[in-house]
Enzyme design. Structure first.
Site, PDB file in Angstrom:
ATOM      1  CG  HIS A  60      57.035  43.407  62.094  1.00 27.08           C
ATOM      2  ND1 HIS A  60      55.961  42.648  62.490  1.00 27.08           N
ATOM      3  CD2 HIS A  60      58.104  42.941  62.789  1.00 27.08           C
ATOM      4  CE1 HIS A  60      56.352  41.765  63.392  1.00 27.08           C
ATOM      5  NE2 HIS A  60      57.658  41.929  63.602  1.00 27.08           N
ATOM      6  CG  HIS A 211      57.007  37.757  66.826  1.00 21.72           C
ATOM      7  ND1 HIS A 211      56.664  37.521  65.526  1.00 21.72           N
ATOM      8  CD2 HIS A 211      57.526  39.016  66.874  1.00 21.72           C
ATOM      9  CE1 HIS A 211      56.968  38.599  64.802  1.00 21.72           C
ATOM     10  NE2 HIS A 211      57.490  39.515  65.591  1.00 21.72           N
ATOM     11  CG  ASP A 310      61.635  43.096  64.897  1.00 21.76           C
ATOM     12  OD1 ASP A 310      60.565  42.908  64.292  1.00 21.76           O
ATOM     13  OD2 ASP A 310      61.735  42.950  66.130  1.00 21.76           O
TER      14      ASP A 310
END
Ligand SMILES: [Zn+2]
Length: 434
Positions: A60, A211, A310
């Protein structure tokens, strides 16, 4: 023949030793022992491991390095993280997002991480993070392959404008269709979101990365629908389920059916060990579940399985350093992948496996591929993970883009002054004991 660059006496991840790699015009032109090729630049690898670059298929970048803005996540839970990100979103500026992302990319290069798939939140009608990361993607293209996923963080159906924002983001040039079915209001809405998003991907000929089931609820079974739609729409090999943590808690009989469905559909799995071990099991007292998906079982079924980073210093995770060897090490421990073959598979899970998931072209150490490498201060992949080995050279298209001096420590012990190198432990490597 004159090459631009030659790497001499390298060990390769597949176990070959004493190998030279010659490169010209950004490509690998020859691989073999003692190549009789002259080159403008030569690196003596001295038996060190030369690997293709690290690849992170789940990140992210719009949130990275924002730790403490506007406050810390006190509970440490996923849901407080999402709420905190919701507080930060309206305060974001395009300049700040770009500056943090570029800072992270610098860190990534220093760690030999040269391909990243980043989700980008589209649940902000300004699509500010999308514009920022599209700009970053262009800026870093000479040294990092950055792939973007349109990610409706607040729910594709749950957030009123998410649907149109996913379409707007894809129209702007975002590469991959994302989703978050377990966060929709109902199981039925979760399933509906998967159908609509997969159809969107099929119509646009794009990959999918959702996700999926990032929860300890064993009845969160959206991965089943994701596999179903993958097969129905002919998207085999182009779809990834990220997290899949509910599989950790599912009934074994159901999983035996599910993994077969995933295999038929060729759905890939991306586990995020640092984050899964931190965020899952939060409602447990003792014993506390690990929460990571069933990595060895998925691998055994022949599926492509990667480990992602992540988060690094963001609302969900205050740690992290862009080091995919730390990610591999945590994956190894959490999944109890302790055999020699399993440890090597953990190295693949941060290199070749995520490269397949991202569809990277010209990746890997083979003639004709891109001259992209990391020279590690380790003899083999197992030692690399054990030591989080130093990145001596990071090479992109035949050019050295980062360099770190050999790590060594001078001991001042009476009678025995010695210099100890990071890779000097005996035995050199477990590989020699096999
Ligand atoms: Zn994520």
């Amino acid at each position: 023949m004159q090459a631009d660059l030659i790497l001499k006496n390298a060990n390769l991840p597949d176990g070959r030793t004493g190998i030279d790699i010659a490169c010209k015009d950004g490509k690998i032109i020859e691989i073999g022992p003692q190549l009789p090729i002259l080159a403008a630049e030569e690196i003596d690898c001295d038996g060190m491991l030369v690997s293709p670059p690290f690849v992170d298929s789940h990140f992210h970048m719009d949130a990275t390095l924002s730790l403490g803005l506007p406050r810390m996540n006190e509970s440490g839970t996923l849901l407080e993280g999402i709420a905190l990100w919701g507080e930060l979103k309206p305060l974001l500026t395009i300049e700040a997002v770009i500056e943090r992302a570029l800072r992270y990319c610098d860190l990534a290069v220093s760690k030999g991480l040269l391909a990243i798939r980043s989700h980008v939140d589209v649940c902000d009608d300004r699509l500010l993070a999308v514009d920022a990361l599209l700009d970053v993607k262009k800026q870093v293209a000479p040294y990092i392959d950055l792939q973007l996923v349109a990610f409706p963080q607040d729910g594709y159906l749950r957030s009123p404008t998410a649907k149109q924002n996913v379409i707007r983001a894809l129209d702007k040039g975002v590469d991959v269709v994302g989703g978050i079915p377990h966060f929709e209001r109902t199981m039925a809405d979760g399933a509906q979101s998967i159908t609509e998003l997969c159809e969107m991907a099929a119509n646009r000929d794009l990959r999918v990365d959702m996700h999926c089931d990032e929860t300890d609820d064993p009845l969160s079974r959206h991965i089943e629908m994701l596999a179903y739609e993958t097969q129905r729409l002919g998207l085999q090999g182009r779809v990834a389920g990220s997290h899949l943590t509910s599989m950790h808690s599912m009934d074994n009989y159901y999983v035996s059916k599910l993994i077969a469905l995933m295999t038929e559909a060729e759905v890939s799995a991306i586990a995020n060990p640092l984050i899964n071990i931190t965020l899952q099991g939060r409602h447990d007292t003792y014993p506390k579940r690990r929460g990571m998906t069933r990595v060895p079982e998925l691998r055994k079924a022949g599926l492509t399985v990667a480990f992602g980073h992540d988060c690094v210093m963001d609302p969900w995770y205050s740690m992290g350093s862009g080091d995919m060897l730390e990610v591999a090490s945590m994956g190894l421990h959490v999944a109890q992948m302790t055999s020699r073959d399993d440890i090597r598979a953990c190295f693949d899970a941060v290199t070749t496996e995520p490269a397949k998931i991202m569809g990277l072209e010209g990746y890997g150490i083979a003639v004709g591929n891109n001259a992209d490498f990391v020279v590690l201060q380790a003899r083999d992949t197992i030692e690399a993970i054990r030591l989080r080995a130093n990145r001596l050279y990071v090479i992109r298209r035949g050019n050295i883009i980062a360099e770190t001096p050999l790590q060594q420590t001078r001991l001042h012990l009476s009678e025995r002054p010695e210099t100890l190198r990071g890779d000097d432990y005996a035995p050199r490597s477990g590989d020699q004991q096999e």
